[in-house]
Structures are given as C-alpha cells and as structure tokens.
Scaffold this motif. Sequence first.
Motif: not given
Length: 67
Positions: A25-35, A41-43, A57-59
């Motif tokens: 999250i910090a490195i890629n500066r993800l927004n709320k939707t991406q987080i 997707l973790v599960s 793939w989702e992107s």
Amino acid sequence: MKNHIFIQTMNINDKSVLEMLNKLIAINRLNKTQILQMVNLVSISNDFNDLKDNLKWESFKSFHQNI
C-alpha cells in the motif's frame, strides 16, 4: 484411498501478510478501491507472487471493461 490436494492460501489475519500488504500500500500509494481489491484477492492467492499476478489480472480486466 483418494488423493487430497490442500492448497494453502494467504491468511489476512497473519501478521506477516498484513505487514506485506501495508508495504504494498505504501510503496504503490494505493487508493481505497485498490486496497479493497487487494484485500479481497488475498484470500484466493497462494503467496505474494500469486497476489501480484491476481492484481495485474484484475487491473487488466477492469481496464478492458471500461473501454
């Protein structure tokens, strides 16, 4: 006797997984939707590389649905 295959997925409650997600999250500066997408997707991801592939793939899929 049946062969059973057990595939272990990443556990969102595991401290090391949470640390890795926070770094992403910090490195890629993800927004709320991406987080939220990443957390979902973790599960279904087996490991960090699988998670990255699933995110790509989702992107890709979202991009092409919006065209």
